[in-house]
Design a protein around this motif. Structure first.
Motif, PDB file in Angstrom:
ATOM      1  N   GLY A 334      39.474  45.560  40.223  1.00 49.11           N
ATOM      2  CA  GLY A 334      40.182  46.324  41.381  1.00 49.11           C
ATOM      3  C   GLY A 334      40.929  44.953  42.062  1.00 49.11           C
ATOM      4  N   GLU A 335      41.480  45.298  43.254  1.00 49.79           N
ATOM      5  CA  GLU A 335      41.978  44.218  43.634  1.00 49.79           C
ATOM      6  C   GLU A 335      43.213  43.554  42.969  1.00 49.79           C
ATOM      7  N   LYS A 336      43.346  42.488  43.455  1.00 48.15           N
ATOM      8  CA  LYS A 336      44.601  41.524  42.730  1.00 48.15           C
ATOM      9  C   LYS A 336      44.181  40.325  41.943  1.00 48.15           C
ATOM     10  N   ASP A 337      42.748  40.075  41.754  1.00 49.29           N
ATOM     11  CA  ASP A 337      42.544  38.722  41.471  1.00 49.29           C
ATOM     12  C   ASP A 337      42.738  38.542  40.200  1.00 49.29           C
ATOM     13  N   LEU A 338      42.806  37.203  39.621  1.00 46.51           N
ATOM     14  CA  LEU A 338      43.358  36.614  38.367  1.00 46.51           C
ATOM     15  C   LEU A 338      44.803  36.705  37.940  1.00 46.51           C
ATOM     16  N   PHE A 339      45.033  36.573  36.715  1.00 46.66           N
ATOM     17  CA  PHE A 339      46.658  36.472  36.461  1.00 46.66           C
ATOM     18  C   PHE A 339      47.169  37.233  35.429  1.00 46.66           C
ATOM     19  N   TYR A 340      46.595  38.341  35.365  1.00 52.10           N
ATOM     20  CA  TYR A 340      47.108  39.664  34.556  1.00 52.10           C
ATOM     21  C   TYR A 340      48.472  40.096  35.017  1.00 52.10           C
ATOM     22  N   ASP A 341      49.461  40.546  34.237  1.00 51.58           N
ATOM     23  CA  ASP A 341      50.528  40.949  34.663  1.00 51.58           C
ATOM     24  C   ASP A 341      50.596  41.879  36.014  1.00 51.58           C
TER      25      ASP A 341
END
Length: 538
Positions: A334-341
């Motif tokens: 969930g949320e928006k962590d890391l660098f996936y598109d």
């Protein structure tokens, strides 16, 4: 020329129909795309709010401006876009959210009054604040981030001790019970506030009022929306406009849960990841997320109609973007962590009213674009002098005007995960809790300090399911991407007090006047055209 810079918070690029989404329609953003250029490979400098926005507002990488965490102040003296534009006579105004935290300790150390003219601008990231609203609970932030919206609700007859919490972030069940929008299970209930008085509608009205009040002075208005960022609570009818059947298939694979990477393994154990991996949570929250996007698109339709009716489309550049995306259950997160598109890639639509942009209207660009490219683009739009020693992005005018120019070969995004539980579980010192993404248009490489890197091939694996970072067959690609990371790290990131012309002048001049270094005799001084002290004979 004026600029209307619209930003949505936590908006995925692939939930807009102009980017190919088929599970929902965003006709007003589609219209904007038809009038300008749609950028297909735009990436933010960090996948979380504060650092991403500070890069937008300074035109500089996260490692350069130093605000690496949410809540980390932008240090006193860090130049902002507002300073650059004001030097050129442009009014730089805020309507909405910034996530800016002022460097109060720095201002105190330097004797700067935070309520004075200079201190107020420093406290608000260079903006002249028309209104600021970060969509946060005023109980936790008394008298600050939701004060204007609270006052608006009260003027329209709503009562309570905490109007943001009690109206915008409270849902109403079919039985009339009031429930908290913080709880994901309540997301499908309509917000207590009506659609006419929601944060999105209110900010749109404020943006329209601002533009209507402007005279001849050129302006940039940053209309910064809070939604579709959590809490995921929408007013009727947007709360149940979509159902779980309308959601796109979740992008995840069981193999991702079997990762041998220590950081990913612990990230997937977090409460946020566990909850958004539950189908019942995604099926409840996802349709409301879509509803919030639809509400935003509807309100932008009202805004665009105003611009057309008043003739402002003829003299206003319109830029639409997001500060990051939302994992929404993809990759078991969930949320928006890391660098996936779904997180680091963002929508970017730019309408340029100038005649030179006519040839590119309704087109798309696959150029590798970074969030920091907007600041030099805005200076360029106002014919202000370029500041390449400060701004690390590149003006997008060549792309907007269809004039080929050399472009970058890779994008960079950074993430300081020092405050995340995965850091402590893995025994990583906070000084080493650093991630850097290098993306060259196909290969996405993530440097993980003290651990092996991550690597994804978006040509053969566009869903970013298979991490190749531990596969020895891809050692050559890892070395190549590591070299790009090293290339970027070697660049100047802090030499901002001398512009290129001053450096060239110093090079031509040599040592400062009155300084004679390593001359063997008077003739060498004379041949260099240096000034020799008159009271000295030899």
């Amino acid at each position: 020329m004026n600029v209307l810079w619209i930003m949505a918070d936590q908006l995925r690029w692939d939930y807009l129909s102009c980017y190919g989404a088929t599970h929902m329609e965003t006709p007003n953003l589609d219209w904007l795309a038809s009038q300008g250029v749609r950028f297909n490979k735009a990436y933010v400098q960090s996948p979380i709010c504060g650092p991403s926005r500070m890069s937008y507002y300074t035109g500089r990488y996260v490692r350069s401006h130093g605000s690496t965490l949410n809540g980390a102040p932008l240090r006193v003296g860090e130049p902002t876009l507002g300073e650059h534009l004001r030097d050129h006579g442009v009014k730089y105004s805020l309507v909405g959210k910034t996530h800016m935290t002022p460097d109060t300790a720095g201002m105190k150390r330097l004797g700067i009054d935070p309520t004075g003219t200079i201190g107020a601008l420093m406290s608000e990231c260079g903006f002249e604040v028309v209104l600021r609203d970060d969509g946060e609970n005023p109980t936790a932030h008394p008298g600050r981030k939701s004060a204007a919206y609270e006052a608006y609700l009260r003027r329209h007859g709503m009562e309570g001790d905490n109007l943001w919490e009690e109206w915008a972030n409270t849902g109403v069940t079919p039985d009339g019970d009031l429930v908290s929008g913080w709880m994901l299970e309540n997301s499908a209930y309509p917000a207590r506030v009506s659609r006419d008085h929601s944060e999105t509608a209110w900010l749109t009205t404020c943006g329209i009022d601002y533009i209507a009040a402007q005279g001849d002075q050129p302006w940039l208005c940053h209309l910064s929306y809070i939604k579709p960022h959590w809490p995921y609570m929408a007013p009727a009818p947007y709360n149940d406009m979509y159902s779980a059947d309308d959601l796109p298939p979740v992008n995840r694979h069981p193999a991702e849960q079997d990762t041998d990477h220590p950081l990913l393994r612990e990230w997937l154990k977090s409460r946020i990841s566990r909850n958004f991996s539950r189908d019942e949570i995604r099926d409840t929250v996802g349709p409301v997320y879509m509803g919030l996007i639809k509400e935003l698109d509807d309100q932008l339709g009202r805004l665009f109609a105003f611009l057309r009716e008043t003739g402002r489309m003829d003299d206003t550049m319109i830029v639409f973007c997001a500060d990051h995306g939302d994992n929404m259950g993809d990759h078991w997160m969930g949320e928006k962590d890391l660098f996936y598109d779904c997180s680091a890639r963002v929508p970017l639509l730019i309408y340029d009213p100038r005649q030179q942009a006519d040839a590119t209207r309704g087109t798309a660009s696959d150029a590798l674009v970074e969030a920091i490219d907007l600041a030099p683009t805005f200076l360029d739009a106002f014919d202000a002098p370029a500041k390449p020693h400060i701004l690390e992005g590149r003006s997008l005018r060549p792309i907007l005007h269809g004039t080929p120019a050399p472009w970058r070969d890779f994008c960079v995004s950074e993430y300081d995960y020092a405050t995340r539980p995965a850091r402590r579980v893995n025994g990583i010192d906070q000084a080493d809790a650093r991630l850097v993404m290098i993306f060259d248009g196909r290969w996405k490489y993530v440097h993980v300090e003290q651990m092996r890197p991550l690597l994804y091939d978006l040509e053969t694996d566009p869903d970013e399911i298979v991490d190749l970072g531990g596969d020895p067959r891809f050692a050559a690609q890892i070395d190549r991407m590591k070299a790009l990371h090293f290339e970027w790290s070697r660049q100047h990131h802090t030499r901002i007090t001398r512009d290129p012309a001053a450096v060239e002048t110093a090079t031509d001049r040599g040592a400062p006047p009155g300084v004679l270094i390593a001359y063997a005799n008077r003739s060498e001084v004379d041949s260099d055209g240096r000034i020799f002290p008159t009271h000295v004979q030899q």
